[in-house]
Design a protein around this motif. Structure first.
Motif, short mmCIF file in Angstrom:
data_model
loop_
_atom_site.label_atom_id
_atom_site.label_comp_id
_atom_site.label_asym_id
_atom_site.label_seq_id
_atom_site.Cartn_x
_atom_site.Cartn_y
_atom_site.Cartn_z
N ALA A 36 0.83 -1.21 0.00
CA ALA A 36 0.00 0.00 0.00
C ALA A 36 0.87 1.26 0.00
O ALA A 36 0.59 2.22 -0.74
CB ALA A 36 -0.93 0.00 1.21
N ARG A 37 1.93 1.27 0.82
CA ARG A 37 2.82 2.44 0.85
C ARG A 37 3.53 2.64 -0.49
O ARG A 37 3.67 3.76 -0.96
CB ARG A 37 3.85 2.30 1.96
N MET A 38 3.97 1.55 -1.11
CA MET A 38 4.65 1.66 -2.40
C MET A 38 3.70 2.15 -3.47
O MET A 38 4.05 3.01 -4.28
CB MET A 38 5.24 0.30 -2.80
N GLY A 45 3.80 9.94 -7.70
CA GLY A 45 4.97 10.32 -8.48
C GLY A 45 6.16 10.66 -7.61
O GLY A 45 7.08 11.33 -8.05
N ASP A 46 6.13 10.21 -6.38
CA ASP A 46 7.19 10.52 -5.42
C ASP A 46 8.24 9.42 -5.46
O ASP A 46 8.37 8.62 -4.54
CB ASP A 46 6.59 10.66 -4.02
N MET A 51 12.40 5.64 -3.19
CA MET A 51 13.78 5.19 -3.10
C MET A 51 14.33 5.40 -1.70
O MET A 51 15.10 4.59 -1.19
CB MET A 51 14.66 5.91 -4.13
N ARG A 52 13.95 6.50 -1.06
CA ARG A 52 14.42 6.78 0.30
C ARG A 52 13.93 5.69 1.26
O ARG A 52 14.63 5.30 2.18
CB ARG A 52 13.93 8.16 0.75
#
Length: 87
Positions: A36-38, A45-46, A51-52
């Motif tokens: 869900a977070r991904m 578009g973040d 990646m962080r």
């Protein structure tokens, strides 16, 4: 006297026999939360945020720290194994 016991069981059966907890529901929940977070980060578009989340110590900062580590290590080797403060 030797006694040889052979048990034929699945990992789930062995875990139950030894009294270990069943972590499958927890693993499924964590996987769903991560998915869900991904998905949210990709929809927004973040990509930097995505990646962080996956890179240790925040991506570019981690690369800089790793690069500094390599340079410092190379310097120590070039000085014959002595750190700067021991010269």
């Amino acid at each position: 006297m030797k006694v040889h016991v052979e048990l034929d069981m699945t990992p789930e059966e062995a875990r139950t026999m030894m009294g270990l907890p069943d972590l499958v529901p927890l693993q499924k929940q964590m996987l769903e939360d991560m998915r869900a977070r991904m998905t949210k980060a990709m929809e927004a578009g973040d990509m930097e945020g995505l990646m962080r989340a996956w890179m240790p110590l925040g991506g570019a900062d981690a690369f800089s720290q790793f690069q500094k580590f390599l340079w410092d290590s190379a310097g120590i080797v070039a000085r014959g194994g002595k750190p700067k403060d021991k010269l």
